[in-house]
Write an enzyme that holds these catalytic residues in place. Structure first.
Site, PDB file in Angstrom:
ATOM      1  N   GLY A   1      22.333  97.146  68.588  1.00 48.98           N
ATOM      2  CA  GLY A   1      21.502  95.966  68.402  1.00 48.98           C
ATOM      3  C   GLY A   1      20.035  96.274  68.648  1.00 48.98           C
TER       4      GLY A   1
ATOM      5  N   ASP B   1      20.567  94.067  77.129  1.00 49.37           N
ATOM      6  CA  ASP B   1      21.607  93.718  78.118  1.00 49.37           C
ATOM      7  C   ASP B   1      21.352  94.342  79.485  1.00 49.37           C
ATOM      8  OD1 ASP B   1      23.102  92.132  76.352  1.00 49.37           O
ATOM      9  OD2 ASP B   1      24.118  93.897  75.540  1.00 49.37           O
TER      10      ASP B   1
ATOM     11  N   GLU C   1      26.677  84.174  77.166  1.00 48.89           N
ATOM     12  CA  GLU C   1      27.705  84.046  76.134  1.00 48.89           C
ATOM     13  C   GLU C   1      29.038  84.637  76.581  1.00 48.89           C
ATOM     14  OE1 GLU C   1      26.463  86.282  72.703  1.00 48.89           O
ATOM     15  OE2 GLU C   1      26.545  88.210  73.763  1.00 48.89           O
TER      16      GLU C   1
ATOM     17  N   LEU D   1      16.753  85.424  68.352  1.00 48.11           N
ATOM     18  CA  LEU D   1      15.356  85.223  68.738  1.00 48.11           C
ATOM     19  C   LEU D   1      14.998  85.959  70.020  1.00 48.11           C
ATOM     20  CD1 LEU D   1      15.135  81.407  67.968  1.00 48.11           C
ATOM     21  CD2 LEU D   1      13.999  83.243  66.703  1.00 48.11           C
TER      22      LEU D   1
END
Length: 412
Positions: free
Chosen positions: A15, A145, A245, A298
């Site tokens: 990512g 992360d 999440e 975002l």
């Protein structure tokens, strides 16, 4: 020093972040200036570009455009989520990588990514050692992360944290304008580690942030969550919640009903829709007005809210990767080590063994999470605050960001 002369490849994987290109620029800029490196090649879409022999000649790029990488979000060279097999089970990819390395006389390989990328880096490094091909391999960390082993923090986390905290402060203002109250639930990225969700508490420390913060390091209890929300709503007339999440129940199942059978290339379930799901539960159980907000992409591409500290440290990690590799070191990941000099935060690079880093997750210490499991303690704030400092002087054109425009000339 054991001098090794040859080309290098820089690839990006996993990512994106708002500063991953600053790390890549640290590699590219330093490598282009180093006499030991004869050619600088950028892999199109990470290791997939190596396998497909799609490599960009970075010397063909305009130096001014390359410098703009420091302020350009996402992965300029292209990314991938490709899991290479264990070489003892299937060495097909490794033979192809070796073939490409020999074709371009690649003696340095730099891979810019997170946990799974470090695993790829580690496997390639060990294979090259096994077959006796002289190639120095360095992992250049990135992940919002913040869960890579060993390093104090990861490039990309600080800018995402700053975006999250700022957005929470802005939403806080908006959610309190009416005469009737509202519960606002903000969903933040983070599958197993709650660093990003914890960053929402930076806004709270400034007096305008979430009342409740839930991290995946502790089990989630829906009944307790509803009781927390109801209590705060009755006290204040409003309630703001930040949730990771990846929050899960005691049995390990994700709270998000949006967990699907779809996975990325590494077998990780795609998560999302948690804020909307919790908003529905709160609305039906408590009968109050609720809004669910998912920050989604975002938070990882908001270069306009990047931390200057993060940009500079990201460049530093790429630069250190090249300098250490040329100096004779290999099979390492560049990480960070913090200290305080005269009370001021100082960050220096430190090398970690790829074997130790690969697929090991670094989570928020439990002692940094409050006893109720619905917020973070002061040590978390003290840890994160120095990382989000400083604003970059972002290049603009017609009032909008001026991002790097690479020519991406394929190497021959």
């Amino acid at each position: 020093m054991n001098e090794l002369k040859g080309a290098c490849i820089i690839g990006q994987s996993g990512g994106p972040t708002s500063v991953i290109n600053s790390s890549a620029y640290g590699v590219i800029d330093t490598a282009l200036k180093n006499p030991a490196i004869t050619r600088v090649l950028g892999a199109a879409n990470g290791i997939v570009g190596v396998l497909n022999d799609r490599l960009y000649d970075m010397a063909e790029e305009d130096p001014a455009e390359l410098e703009l990488l420091k302020y350009t979000p996402s992965s300029a060279l292209g990314s991938c989520r490709y899991k290479i097999a264990d070489p003892d089970v299937d060495d097909t990819d490794y033979k192809r990588i070796l073939e490409i390395f020999k074709k371009y006389d690649v003696r340095y390989f730099f891979y810019n990514g997170g946990n799974d990328s470090m695993d790829t880096c580690n496997k390639i490094s060990k294979y090259m050692q096994k077959v006796g091909y002289a190639c120095r391999v360095m992992g250049v960390p990135k992940t919002i992360d913040n869960d890579l082993f060993g390093t104090d923090h990861c490039p990309g986390f600080a800018s995402a944290a700053k975006y999250i905290a700022t957005s929470c402060m802005e939403v806080y203002q908006d959610a309190r304008v009416y005469d009737k109250g509202m519960v606002c639930i903000i969903e933040i990225m983070g599958r197993h580690a709650g660093w990003l969700a914890g960053a929402a508490a930076l806004a709270t420390a400034q007096g305008a942030g979430p009342d409740l913060v839930y991290l995946p390091e502790v089990d989630f209890d829906m009944d307790k969550f509803l009781a927390d929300v109801e209590r705060i709503y009755k006290e204040k007339g409003n309630c703001m919640v930040a949730v990771s999440e990846g929050i899960h129940y005691a049995d390990g199942s994700f709270v998000s009903e949006a967990k699907t059978s779809a996975t990325d290339g590494f077998g990780h379930a795609q998560l999302g829709g948690l804020a909307a799901m919790l908003a529905e539960v709160v609305k039906s159980k408590l009968g109050v007005k609720v809004r669910g907000i998912e920050l989604s992409l975002l938070q990882r591409c908001g270069a306009h809210l990047a931390s200057l500290t993060d940009i500079e440290e990201s460049y530093m990690s790429g630069k250190a990767a090249v300098e250490n590799a040329v100096a004779g070191l290999t099979d390492k990941m560049v990480g960070f080590e913090r200290s305080y000099e005269d009370g001021k935060y100082v960050c220096k690079t430190k090398l970690f063994n790829l074997t130790d880093v690969a697929n090991t997750e670094n989570k928020v210490p439990l002692e940094w999470i409050n006893a109720e499991g619905n917020g973070v303690e002061k040590p978390f704030i003290d840890y994160a605050l120095p990382l989000i400092q400083g604003e970059p002087n972002l290049p603009k054109e017609n009032g909008l960001p001026r991002f790097a425009k690479l020519k991406k000339v394929l190497a021959k």
